[in-house]
Motif scaffolding. Sequence first.
Motif, short mmCIF file in Angstrom:
data_model
loop_
_atom_site.label_atom_id
_atom_site.label_comp_id
_atom_site.label_asym_id
_atom_site.label_seq_id
_atom_site.Cartn_x
_atom_site.Cartn_y
_atom_site.Cartn_z
N PRO A 1 0.93 -1.26 -0.07
CA PRO A 1 -0.01 0.31 0.03
C PRO A 1 0.78 1.11 0.16
O PRO A 1 0.05 2.37 0.16
CB PRO A 1 -0.74 -0.31 1.20
CG PRO A 1 0.15 -0.67 2.17
CD PRO A 1 1.04 -1.90 1.33
N PHE A 2 2.05 1.00 -0.02
CA PHE A 2 3.03 2.43 0.14
C PHE A 2 3.24 2.97 -1.49
O PHE A 2 3.53 2.36 -2.22
CB PHE A 2 4.45 1.95 0.41
CG PHE A 2 4.53 1.58 2.07
CD1 PHE A 2 4.84 2.59 3.01
CD2 PHE A 2 4.34 0.29 2.39
CE1 PHE A 2 5.00 2.27 4.41
CE2 PHE A 2 4.58 0.07 3.81
CZ PHE A 2 4.79 1.05 4.75
N LEU B 1 -5.35 8.84 1.54
CA LEU B 1 -4.05 8.41 1.93
C LEU B 1 -3.81 8.71 3.38
O LEU B 1 -4.48 9.35 3.94
CB LEU B 1 -3.15 8.87 1.13
CG LEU B 1 -2.73 10.33 1.03
CD1 LEU B 1 -2.26 10.92 2.17
CD2 LEU B 1 -2.08 11.00 -0.13
N SER B 2 -2.96 7.89 4.25
CA SER B 2 -2.43 8.17 5.31
C SER B 2 -0.84 8.77 5.03
O SER B 2 -0.19 8.21 4.24
CB SER B 2 -2.51 7.22 6.33
OG SER B 2 -3.57 6.94 6.67
N THR B 3 -0.40 9.84 5.79
CA THR B 3 1.07 10.34 5.74
C THR B 3 1.76 9.89 6.71
O THR B 3 1.34 9.77 7.98
CB THR B 3 1.20 11.87 5.66
OG1 THR B 3 0.57 12.27 6.86
CG2 THR B 3 0.44 12.53 4.50
N VAL C 1 0.73 6.23 2.53
CA VAL C 1 0.15 4.96 2.56
C VAL C 1 -1.34 4.99 2.01
O VAL C 1 -2.13 5.80 2.54
CB VAL C 1 0.17 4.14 3.95
CG1 VAL C 1 -0.29 2.84 3.64
CG2 VAL C 1 1.80 4.14 4.18
N ALA C 2 -1.46 4.55 0.82
CA ALA C 2 -3.01 4.66 0.30
C ALA C 2 -3.93 3.85 1.16
O ALA C 2 -3.69 2.76 1.91
CB ALA C 2 -2.64 3.90 -1.12
N LEU C 3 -5.23 4.19 1.14
CA LEU C 3 -6.04 3.62 2.15
C LEU C 3 -6.94 2.70 1.22
O LEU C 3 -7.25 2.65 -0.05
CB LEU C 3 -7.23 4.73 2.47
CG LEU C 3 -6.66 5.81 3.49
CD1 LEU C 3 -7.60 7.01 3.78
CD2 LEU C 3 -6.63 5.03 4.71
N SER D 1 -4.57 -1.30 6.73
CA SER D 1 -4.51 -2.41 5.85
C SER D 1 -3.26 -3.28 6.32
O SER D 1 -2.46 -2.77 7.20
CB SER D 1 -4.17 -2.11 4.47
OG SER D 1 -2.86 -1.23 4.24
N LYS D 2 -2.95 -4.39 5.78
CA LYS D 2 -2.02 -5.27 6.17
C LYS D 2 -0.68 -4.91 5.58
O LYS D 2 -0.47 -5.03 4.48
CB LYS D 2 -2.24 -6.91 6.16
CG LYS D 2 -1.06 -7.68 6.88
CD LYS D 2 -1.65 -9.05 6.73
CE LYS D 2 -0.70 -10.00 7.59
NZ LYS D 2 -1.11 -11.57 7.42
N LEU D 3 0.39 -4.20 6.61
CA LEU D 3 1.66 -3.84 6.01
C LEU D 3 2.58 -3.74 6.87
O LEU D 3 2.33 -4.13 8.26
CB LEU D 3 1.27 -2.12 5.74
CG LEU D 3 0.95 -1.32 6.75
CD1 LEU D 3 2.08 -0.64 7.53
CD2 LEU D 3 0.09 0.12 6.21
#
Length: 293
Positions: free
Chosen positions: A34-35, A62-64, A123-125, A172-174
């Motif tokens: 997801p990066f 996204l999340s930063t 990181v995309a949602l 998400s799983k990361l």
Amino acid sequence: MSNVKLIIEERAVSIGSFMVGRLLPFRQKRMVGPFIYIDHMGPVKLSERDNFDVLPHPHIGLSTLTFLFEGSIMHRDSLGNSVEIMPGAVNWMTAGKGIVHSERTPEYLRNSELFMHGLQIWVALPKDLEEMDPEFFHIEESQIPKWDQGDVEFKLVAGEAFGKQSPVPVFSKLFMIEIKSKTKQTLNIGDQLYGDSGLYILEGAIESGGNVYDSNQLLVAKETTLCEFTIHENSSIYLFGGEPFPEERFIDWNFVSSSKARIEEAKQNWKTQSFPKIKGDSDDYIPYPSPRF
């Protein structure tokens, strides 16, 4: 046989008055799990006349994740948060349907020499959370899981791996893992990883498949579960990755979405200044960039 599928070299990019080394997105690899965006900031020395000032700007979808090695950044956002980011802490801001933030040198440091060095990551949602309400979390360095394996130091900056979980509230799983070694060691950690994976060499070098890779390179693995390499002495590396999304993600300026129409809507909203404002930091902003010809 080498497990390295792709080598991505840092590319110099200007973010206003500040140069960064861009790693993602890359034309041959838009995302790793997801990066979707990774910038290496610095290391750079700012004089007493220079400051790190990224004016208010918007995000969606996204999340930063901001992670500093040196320096200090004052984060302000349209939710009302005002937090100083220090080395080792994790700043995790989720834009969702829309947020505005600024990043500046704190007032008490604005007339001092300052070293800046760190990572800026998006990181995309997941698709069903792209329009969630925005959130903000700041996790202190002391809260991040860390452990030793001989001369090797591990830190789980975000996500889950090695049977541990970071307190950073990901969607998400990361995984994002810091690995530092004072001596030359061979590591086989593929059974701890999943999905896609990339290995970024911040300092020092690693060996894989008979090849030596140096700093400022992102190595994308062919197969995450075959992640075995030799880390050189006095090296620092970061592993990124996780489960990829089934849908494509589009990126335009500071906007990420599975929908091009949604990105176009966000662009128009920013041009008309329809996004929420940052209290005490709304006099100026970064305009949507003009097209290049």
